[in-house]
Scaffold this motif. Structure first.
Motif: not given
Length: 87
Positions: A22-47
């Protein structure tokens, strides 16, 4: 900004291999990609960020993409999660 709520369906959740895919696939995009889970936000480009989230099978998550290629990134993120991240 675009977003979509999804349910993580692969049996082992976001462990090392699917998180890497997932992180590798999202890393090829220039936009910010975030996963929201349990009230927190995580950088989806970071393993490490994805693994730190401890997202298990059946968890409700929201994928948020913000930037130039946000629609393409969200489409691929959705496809990856709905297909079980190759597992």
């Amino acid at each position: 900004m675009v977003s979509k709520e999804l349910v993580l369906t692969n049996a082992q959740g976001f462990h090392m291999r699917p998180a890497s895919v997932f992180a590798t696939a999202m890393g090829k995009y220039s936009c910010d990609v975030t996963i929201k889970f349990n009230g927190n936000q995580y950088n989806a480009k970071s393993l490490l960020n994805i693994i730190a989230a401890c997202i298990k099978c059946g968890s409700d998550i929201e994928i948020v993409c913000d930037g130039a290629d946000e629609n393409e990134a969200l489409a691929e993120a959705t496809q990856l999660i709905e297909s079980g991240l190759g597992e």
